[in-house]
Design an enzyme around this catalytic site. Sequence first.
Site, short mmCIF file in Angstrom:
data_model
loop_
_atom_site.label_atom_id
_atom_site.label_comp_id
_atom_site.label_asym_id
_atom_site.label_seq_id
_atom_site.Cartn_x
_atom_site.Cartn_y
_atom_site.Cartn_z
N LYS A 13 0.78 -1.31 0.08
CA LYS A 13 0.09 -0.02 -0.06
C LYS A 13 0.76 1.28 -0.06
O LYS A 13 0.58 2.15 -0.81
CB LYS A 13 -0.88 0.15 1.25
CG LYS A 13 -1.85 -1.04 1.29
CD LYS A 13 -2.96 -0.76 2.62
CE LYS A 13 -2.24 -0.96 3.69
NZ LYS A 13 -1.81 -2.50 4.26
N ARG A 88 -9.76 1.27 8.15
CA ARG A 88 -9.35 -0.11 8.26
C ARG A 88 -10.42 -0.77 9.20
O ARG A 88 -10.64 -1.88 9.42
CB ARG A 88 -8.13 -0.19 9.29
CG ARG A 88 -6.88 -0.35 8.45
CD ARG A 88 -5.68 -0.46 9.57
NE ARG A 88 -4.53 -1.16 9.24
CZ ARG A 88 -3.50 -0.59 8.77
NH1 ARG A 88 -3.44 0.55 8.60
NH2 ARG A 88 -2.45 -1.35 8.47
N ARG A 127 10.87 -6.88 4.61
CA ARG A 127 10.74 -5.61 4.12
C ARG A 127 11.79 -4.80 4.96
O ARG A 127 12.06 -4.82 6.35
CB ARG A 127 9.31 -5.12 4.73
CG ARG A 127 9.09 -3.74 4.51
CD ARG A 127 7.91 -3.30 4.45
NE ARG A 127 6.80 -3.70 5.57
CZ ARG A 127 5.64 -3.44 5.85
NH1 ARG A 127 5.02 -3.24 4.52
NH2 ARG A 127 5.04 -3.78 6.87
N ARG A 162 10.96 -2.61 10.54
CA ARG A 162 9.93 -2.00 11.46
C ARG A 162 9.64 -3.13 12.60
O ARG A 162 9.79 -4.20 12.42
CB ARG A 162 8.50 -1.81 10.63
CG ARG A 162 8.22 -0.57 10.30
CD ARG A 162 6.89 -0.44 9.46
NE ARG A 162 5.90 -0.86 9.95
CZ ARG A 162 4.69 -0.85 9.34
NH1 ARG A 162 4.64 -0.59 7.99
NH2 ARG A 162 3.45 -1.54 9.91
N ARG A 173 -1.40 -8.99 13.11
CA ARG A 173 -2.02 -8.23 11.89
C ARG A 173 -2.90 -8.75 11.13
O ARG A 173 -3.65 -7.94 10.59
CB ARG A 173 -0.65 -7.17 11.53
CG ARG A 173 -0.04 -6.27 12.68
CD ARG A 173 1.41 -6.30 12.15
NE ARG A 173 1.46 -5.29 10.98
CZ ARG A 173 2.53 -5.24 10.41
NH1 ARG A 173 3.45 -5.74 10.74
NH2 ARG A 173 2.49 -4.40 9.30
P1 AMP Z 1 0.72 0.51 8.62
O1 AMP Z 1 1.64 1.31 8.64
O2 AMP Z 1 -0.50 0.85 7.79
O3 AMP Z 1 0.97 -1.10 8.44
O4 AMP Z 1 0.11 0.56 10.33
C1 AMP Z 1 0.64 0.06 11.49
C2 AMP Z 1 -0.13 -0.08 12.43
O5 AMP Z 1 -0.90 1.16 12.89
C3 AMP Z 1 -1.52 -1.11 12.27
O6 AMP Z 1 -0.91 -2.35 12.52
C4 AMP Z 1 -2.36 -0.59 13.43
O7 AMP Z 1 -1.93 -0.96 14.67
C5 AMP Z 1 -2.08 0.93 13.19
N1 AMP Z 1 -3.15 1.54 12.52
C6 AMP Z 1 -2.68 2.26 11.19
N2 AMP Z 1 -3.71 2.70 10.46
C7 AMP Z 1 -4.75 2.51 11.28
C8 AMP Z 1 -6.41 2.40 11.27
N3 AMP Z 1 -6.78 3.06 10.23
N4 AMP Z 1 -7.08 2.12 12.18
C9 AMP Z 1 -6.44 1.51 13.35
N5 AMP Z 1 -5.30 1.35 13.43
C10 AMP Z 1 -4.28 1.89 12.50
#
Ligand code: AMP
Length: 222
Positions: A13, A88, A127, A162, A173
């Site tokens: 993404k 999400r 990654r 990360r 996740r």
């Molecule tokens: P990402 O970088 O998009 O993979 O997000 C990392 C983490 O941030 C996710 O695993 C969630 O714990 C949290 N997170 C990111 N976006 C959201 C969202 N829209 N709603 C809830 N948690 C989020």
Amino acid sequence: MIIIMLGAPGTGKGTIAGILAEELKIPQVSTGDIFRKHMKEGTELGKLAESYISKGALVPDDVTVDLIANRMQEKDVQEGIILDGFPRTVKQAEELDKMLEKENKKVDMVINLTTPEEEIIERIVNRRICSNQECKTVYNITLNPPKQEGICDVCGHELITRKDDNVETVKSRLNSYFEQTSPLVEYYENKGNLYSALVSKNVNKLGKDVAQHCLKYIKENF
Ligand code: AMP
């Protein structure tokens, strides 16, 4: 133009959103990046977010919706935005629709990235991300490695992994994705603005290939 990036963790993404943002000249807004910035700075929001993110759980809807509602008020996103990682949950999607409706706006396109489940874990553990916040280029040490190990090709900063990119957290996740996020595919399918793209090592292994398909579709349809 309002674009949403949907897809399980590790489907690319962020990479695709970054390419689209540059080509379409609209900002990419990643809720994950915002949370990570707060975590690094040790803010109250950062501490709260970390307690969920470290377990592979979603940050509660009210917190995330507030964050995006404030971000959507800023000047730079008035002409368009690429939402990377938001919404999400169905609740977040409904709140976003309400927010946009007030301003006579709507979600124009939802890019749904799909990757075979068995490839996802491999993609995530391989990654690496540039530690430079201004760069954040994403690599995959098998599919798309940097020229020099551990160093970003673009800016020369160190590459990092990360904290939540480990096998245990990835499983949680993925559960969060299938239970809470995947119903959004049907939500947007019913609204008629879903564009699905396969991301797989056998077809479109690199984000930049998928981004080109998306750009072609956008140019032909918007
Ligand atoms: P990402 O970088 O998009 O993979 O997000 C990392 C983490 O941030 C996710 O695993 C969630 O714990 C949290 N997170 C990111 N976006 C959201 C969202 N829209 N709603 C809830 N948690 C989020």
